[in-house]
Motif scaffolding. Structure first.
Motif, PDB file in Angstrom:
ATOM      1  N   MET A   1      46.259  99.250  99.131  1.00 16.92           N
ATOM      2  CA  MET A   1      47.115  98.749 100.217  1.00 16.92           C
ATOM      3  C   MET A   1      46.301  98.401 101.461  1.00 16.92           C
ATOM      4  O   MET A   1      46.768  97.650 102.317  1.00 16.92           O
ATOM      5  CB  MET A   1      48.241  99.744 100.539  1.00 16.92           C
ATOM      6  CG  MET A   1      47.837 100.947 101.315  1.00 16.92           C
ATOM      7  SD  MET A   1      49.258 101.992 101.756  1.00 16.92           S
ATOM      8  CE  MET A   1      49.723 102.704 100.186  1.00 16.92           C
ATOM      9  N   SER A   2      45.070  98.917 101.552  1.00 15.66           N
ATOM     10  CA  SER A   2      44.284  98.633 102.757  1.00 15.66           C
ATOM     11  C   SER A   2      44.066  97.134 102.935  1.00 15.66           C
ATOM     12  O   SER A   2      44.269  96.591 104.024  1.00 15.66           O
ATOM     13  CB  SER A   2      42.949  99.377 102.714  1.00 15.66           C
ATOM     14  OG  SER A   2      42.141  98.905 101.643  1.00 15.66           O
ATOM     15  N   SER A   3      43.685  96.452 101.874  1.00 22.97           N
ATOM     16  CA  SER A   3      43.485  94.997 101.985  1.00 22.97           C
ATOM     17  C   SER A   3      44.784  94.240 101.750  1.00 22.97           C
ATOM     18  O   SER A   3      45.016  93.191 102.358  1.00 22.97           O
ATOM     19  CB  SER A   3      42.423  94.532 100.986  1.00 22.97           C
ATOM     20  OG  SER A   3      42.747  94.952  99.669  1.00 22.97           O
TER      21      SER A   3
ATOM     22  N   GLN B   1      39.482  95.663 111.195  1.00 25.63           N
ATOM     23  CA  GLN B   1      38.886  96.998 111.108  1.00 25.63           C
ATOM     24  C   GLN B   1      39.825  97.877 110.269  1.00 25.63           C
ATOM     25  O   GLN B   1      40.962  98.135 110.652  1.00 25.63           O
ATOM     26  CB  GLN B   1      38.766  97.559 112.538  1.00 25.63           C
ATOM     27  CG  GLN B   1      37.610  98.500 112.761  1.00 25.63           C
ATOM     28  CD  GLN B   1      37.483  99.563 111.707  1.00 25.63           C
ATOM     29  OE1 GLN B   1      38.342 100.421 111.593  1.00 25.63           O
ATOM     30  NE2 GLN B   1      36.417  99.536 110.934  1.00 25.63           N
ATOM     31  N   ILE B   2      39.327  98.363 109.109  1.00 26.22           N
ATOM     32  CA  ILE B   2      40.196  99.109 108.185  1.00 26.22           C
ATOM     33  C   ILE B   2      39.700 100.535 107.979  1.00 26.22           C
ATOM     34  O   ILE B   2      40.487 101.472 107.858  1.00 26.22           O
ATOM     35  CB  ILE B   2      40.291  98.376 106.828  1.00 26.22           C
ATOM     36  CG1 ILE B   2      40.899  96.986 107.018  1.00 26.22           C
ATOM     37  CG2 ILE B   2      41.127  99.189 105.841  1.00 26.22           C
ATOM     38  CD1 ILE B   2      40.978  96.151 105.761  1.00 26.22           C
ATOM     39  N   GLY B   3      38.394 100.717 107.930  1.00 25.74           N
ATOM     40  CA  GLY B   3      37.831 102.053 107.712  1.00 25.74           C
ATOM     41  C   GLY B   3      36.569 102.209 108.545  1.00 25.74           C
ATOM     42  O   GLY B   3      35.996 101.222 109.016  1.00 25.74           O
TER      43      GLY B   3
ATOM     44  N   GLY C   1      27.668  95.507 100.796  1.00 27.33           N
ATOM     45  CA  GLY C   1      27.687  96.964 100.675  1.00 27.33           C
ATOM     46  C   GLY C   1      26.288  97.446 100.389  1.00 27.33           C
ATOM     47  O   GLY C   1      25.317  96.722 100.654  1.00 27.33           O
ATOM     48  N   ARG C   2      26.175  98.647  99.879  1.00 33.39           N
ATOM     49  CA  ARG C   2      24.841  99.111  99.516  1.00 33.39           C
ATOM     50  C   ARG C   2      24.856  99.620  98.075  1.00 33.39           C
ATOM     51  O   ARG C   2      25.855 100.168  97.615  1.00 33.39           O
ATOM     52  CB  ARG C   2      24.354 100.195 100.478  1.00 33.39           C
ATOM     53  CG  ARG C   2      25.152 101.474 100.438  1.00 33.39           C
ATOM     54  CD  ARG C   2      24.624 102.464 101.462  1.00 33.39           C
ATOM     55  NE  ARG C   2      25.372 103.711 101.411  1.00 33.39           N
ATOM     56  CZ  ARG C   2      25.295 104.673 102.306  1.00 33.39           C
ATOM     57  NH1 ARG C   2      24.493 104.529 103.355  1.00 33.39           N
ATOM     58  NH2 ARG C   2      26.001 105.774 102.177  1.00 33.39           N
ATOM     59  N   GLY C   3      23.697  99.450  97.411  1.00 33.85           N
ATOM     60  CA  GLY C   3      23.589  99.852  96.013  1.00 33.85           C
ATOM     61  C   GLY C   3      23.548  98.621  95.125  1.00 33.85           C
ATOM     62  O   GLY C   3      24.585  98.012  94.849  1.00 33.85           O
TER      63      GLY C   3
ATOM     64  N   THR D   1      31.700  98.450  98.052  1.00 35.26           N
ATOM     65  CA  THR D   1      31.388  99.241  96.855  1.00 35.26           C
ATOM     66  C   THR D   1      32.366 100.379  96.592  1.00 35.26           C
ATOM     67  O   THR D   1      32.382 100.939  95.503  1.00 35.26           O
ATOM     68  CB  THR D   1      29.964  99.823  96.948  1.00 35.26           C
ATOM     69  OG1 THR D   1      29.872 100.586  98.168  1.00 35.26           O
ATOM     70  CG2 THR D   1      28.912  98.736  96.923  1.00 35.26           C
ATOM     71  N   GLY D   2      33.159 100.783  97.576  1.00 37.40           N
ATOM     72  CA  GLY D   2      34.097 101.891  97.371  1.00 37.40           C
ATOM     73  C   GLY D   2      35.338 101.434  96.638  1.00 37.40           C
ATOM     74  O   GLY D   2      35.480 100.262  96.259  1.00 37.40           O
ATOM     75  N   SER D   3      36.249 102.375  96.424  1.00 34.51           N
ATOM     76  CA  SER D   3      37.493 102.034  95.716  1.00 34.51           C
ATOM     77  C   SER D   3      38.262 100.965  96.487  1.00 34.51           C
ATOM     78  O   SER D   3      38.773 100.000  95.904  1.00 34.51           O
ATOM     79  CB  SER D   3      38.375 103.278  95.567  1.00 34.51           C
ATOM     80  OG  SER D   3      37.733 104.248  94.784  1.00 34.51           O
TER      81      SER D   3
HETATM   82  N1  LIG Z   1      43.416 101.535 107.165  1.00 40.68           N
HETATM   83  C1  LIG Z   1      43.864 101.642 105.919  1.00 40.68           C
HETATM   84  O1  LIG Z   1      44.963 101.183 105.605  1.00 40.68           O
HETATM   85  C2  LIG Z   1      43.009 102.313 104.891  1.00 40.68           C
HETATM   86  C3  LIG Z   1      43.496 102.529 103.593  1.00 40.68           C
HETATM   87  C4  LIG Z   1      42.624 103.066 102.639  1.00 40.68           C
HETATM   88  C5  LIG Z   1      41.325 103.416 102.999  1.00 40.68           C
HETATM   89  N2  LIG Z   1      40.927 103.248 104.288  1.00 40.68           N
HETATM   90  C6  LIG Z   1      39.567 103.617 104.716  1.00 40.68           C
HETATM   91  O2  LIG Z   1      38.637 102.737 104.111  1.00 40.68           O
HETATM   92  C7  LIG Z   1      37.391 103.412 103.943  1.00 40.68           C
HETATM   93  C8  LIG Z   1      36.919 103.251 102.512  1.00 40.68           C
HETATM   94  O3  LIG Z   1      37.854 103.892 101.654  1.00 40.68           O
HETATM   95  P1  LIG Z   1      37.551 104.019 100.088  1.00 40.68           P
HETATM   96  O4  LIG Z   1      38.792 104.536  99.480  1.00 40.68           O
HETATM   97  O5  LIG Z   1      36.952 102.775  99.551  1.00 40.68           O
HETATM   98  O6  LIG Z   1      36.404 105.134 100.094  1.00 40.68           O
HETATM   99  P2  LIG Z   1      35.345 105.457  98.943  1.00 40.68           P
HETATM  100  O7  LIG Z   1      35.904 105.084  97.614  1.00 40.68           O
HETATM  101  O8  LIG Z   1      34.896 106.850  99.183  1.00 40.68           O
HETATM  102  O9  LIG Z   1      34.143 104.446  99.211  1.00 40.68           O
HETATM  103  C9  LIG Z   1      33.360 104.466 100.332  1.00 40.68           C
HETATM  104  C10 LIG Z   1      32.208 103.496 100.082  1.00 40.68           C
HETATM  105  O10 LIG Z   1      31.554 103.249 101.318  1.00 40.68           O
HETATM  106  C11 LIG Z   1      30.160 103.207 101.046  1.00 40.68           C
HETATM  107  N3  LIG Z   1      29.394 103.502 102.243  1.00 40.68           N
HETATM  108  C12 LIG Z   1      29.363 104.661 102.952  1.00 40.68           C
HETATM  109  N4  LIG Z   1      28.532 104.531 104.009  1.00 40.68           N
HETATM  110  C13 LIG Z   1      28.020 103.275 103.943  1.00 40.68           C
HETATM  111  C14 LIG Z   1      27.099 102.547 104.743  1.00 40.68           C
HETATM  112  N5  LIG Z   1      26.529 103.102 105.807  1.00 40.68           N
HETATM  113  N6  LIG Z   1      26.802 101.283 104.386  1.00 40.68           N
HETATM  114  C15 LIG Z   1      27.355 100.711 103.304  1.00 40.68           C
HETATM  115  N7  LIG Z   1      28.248 101.353 102.494  1.00 40.68           N
HETATM  116  C16 LIG Z   1      28.561 102.619 102.817  1.00 40.68           C
HETATM  117  C17 LIG Z   1      29.971 104.267  99.989  1.00 40.68           C
HETATM  118  O11 LIG Z   1      28.761 104.047  99.329  1.00 40.68           O
HETATM  119  P3  LIG Z   1      27.733 105.245  99.000  1.00 40.68           P
HETATM  120  O12 LIG Z   1      28.198 105.796  97.680  1.00 40.68           O
HETATM  121  O13 LIG Z   1      26.410 104.575  98.950  1.00 40.68           O
HETATM  122  O14 LIG Z   1      27.835 106.268 100.113  1.00 40.68           O
HETATM  123  C18 LIG Z   1      31.182 104.022  99.093  1.00 40.68           C
HETATM  124  O15 LIG Z   1      30.915 103.030  98.114  1.00 40.68           O
HETATM  125  C19 LIG Z   1      37.646 104.864 104.368  1.00 40.68           C
HETATM  126  O16 LIG Z   1      37.214 105.014 105.703  1.00 40.68           O
HETATM  127  C20 LIG Z   1      39.144 105.001 104.269  1.00 40.68           C
HETATM  128  O17 LIG Z   1      39.646 106.015 105.118  1.00 40.68           O
HETATM  129  C21 LIG Z   1      41.723 102.691 105.228  1.00 40.68           C
END
Ligand SMILES: NC(=O)c1ccc[n+]([C@@H]2O[C@H](COP(=O)([O-])OP(=O)(O)OC[C@H]3O[C@@H](n4cnc5c(N)ncnc54)[C@H](OP(=O)(O)O)[C@@H]3O)[C@@H](O)[C@H]2O)c1
Length: 322
Positions: free
Chosen positions: A118-120, A237-239, A165-167, A142-144
């Motif tokens: 839902m974030s995007s 800005q989402i996260g 992203g990284r990786g 790269t994250g979920s």
């Molecule tokens: N506003 C909204 O509606 C909403 C909804 C959902 C999620 N979010 C936010 O979105 C963010 C991501 O959520 P997610 O579910 O995708 O989390 P996730 O699955 O834990 O993924 C986080 C990703 O960010 C990468 N990352 C961390 N630090 C980094 C950096 N300095 N440079 C590049 N990549 C980096 C991580 O890579 P590594 O494995 O290398 O660390 C990982 O692949 C969170 O802050 C979450 O709270 C916001």
């Protein structure tokens, strides 16, 4: 019942006996929790660092999931701000914040994917006037949430999708998800800046999951790379997974038509979020988007909490009934 219970911020939740919460409001009902996801938002709820935290303890974390109603039907629910979250055998949902789960849908998939998806989905439906053909940069792909953002942007008709992203291994898999180009932000800073300017300088929308140093470093190259600087760039800005603050040069706001805005709880109303979600559920159920999931019994919450995931992008889903 049993629940994951936080008694001290900073400690992982423990699987304990806990009183069933009581439905009191007109729209409240008790459901049996079938599946609930361990999202970053749940971690920040459990350690008291989320901006909505009231600091009250004990608390049962968990912000959404799939529950079984008394009549046996399944609902996807999002909880209001509460200390009685979803990581429990039972929780109280608000019927106005729940959506019927279609027959045959996988509750684990919905529990895993709805929050990151839902974030995007909400950002592109509610926060920007996104049109098919526009191009999107996903910062933190790269994250979920980022992986789903790549798929969702493509599905909604993006002309170009750029995944940053990284990786290297994870980024090389982005093409299969629908990315046209990927940028490894962990590379040489000068080369990264050049790649951002040349490949992503013309994007219409940035979906930013990182903030902090990587977002700060990307702003100048992206704005400087634009052919027509008066063309709108919406930076959503989402996260803030890379840091809660940035330093923003004033010139950035003058040199190009860039709008910084956020998408999340507060900037979009609960009704606004909920209105868009049935469409996301339908796409998930029909298999339009994919996500990697690992299931655990809720009884393993304490040992799972700080354990490194088996895969770098796996979303853990707890099953309270197992
Ligand atoms: N506003 C909204 O509606 C909403 C909804 C959902 C999620 N979010 C936010 O979105 C963010 C991501 O959520 P997610 O579910 O995708 O989390 P996730 O699955 O834990 O993924 C986080 C990703 O960010 C990468 N990352 C961390 N630090 C980094 C950096 N300095 N440079 C590049 N990549 C980096 C991580 O890579 P590594 O494995 O290398 O660390 C990982 O692949 C969170 O802050 C979450 O709270 C916001």
């Amino acid at each position: 019942m049993h629940a994951a219970v936080v008694r001290h911020f900073g400690d992982p939740p423990r699987f304990e006996r806990f009183d069933d919460p009581d439905p009191t409001g007109a729209h409240e009902e008790l459901v049996e929790v079938v599946a609930t996801g361990l999202h970053p938002r749940v971690r920040s709820q459990a350690d008291g660092s989320h901006y909505t935290s009231t600091g009250q303890l004990p608390l049962v974390p968990g912000i959404d999931g799939v529950g079984r109603r008394a009549d046996g039907t399944l609902v996807y629910f999002i909880l209001p701000e509460t200390r009685f979250g979803a990581m429990a055998e039972h929780t109280v949902i608000d019927a106005r914040r729940s959506i019927a789960v279609p027959d045959g849908a996988d509750p684990v998939l919905l529990a895993a994917a709805m929050n990151p998806g839902m974030s995007s989905w909400v950002a592109l439906h509610q926060r920007v006037s996104f049109r098919p053909g526009q191009s999107v940069l996903i910062l933190g792909a790269t994250g979920s949430a980022g992986q789903l953002a790549v798929q969702i942007a493509r599905h909604l008709g993006a002309g170009t999708v750029i995944a940053a992203g990284r990786g290297a291994a994870r980024l090389s898999a982005m093409a299969q998800l629908g990315a046209d180009h990927s940028i490894d932000l962990a590379g040489d800073p000068g080369l990264v800046a050049r790649d951002l300017a040349t490949s992503a300088g013309e994007v219409d929308v940035v979906l930013d999951y990182l903030w902090g140093p990587p977002a700060e470093a990307a702003i100048s190259p992206l704005l400087g790379g634009r052919g027509d600087r008066s063309r709108l760039l919406s930076w959503v800005q989402i996260g803030a997974i890379a840091g809660p603050t940035i330093s923003l040069p004033s010139a950035a706001l003058r040199q190009a038509n860039v709008h910084f805005l956020g998408s999340g709880q507060g900037s979009v109303s609960p009704d606004g979020i909920l209105a868009t979600l049935p469409g996301l559920i339908d796409e998930l159920v029909t298999g339009t988007f994919s996500i990697t999931v690992a299931t655990r019994p809720l009884s393993q919450v304490e040992s799972t909490w700080d354990a490194p995931a088996a895969g770098p992008t796996e979303r853990v889903v707890f099953l309270p009934g197992v």
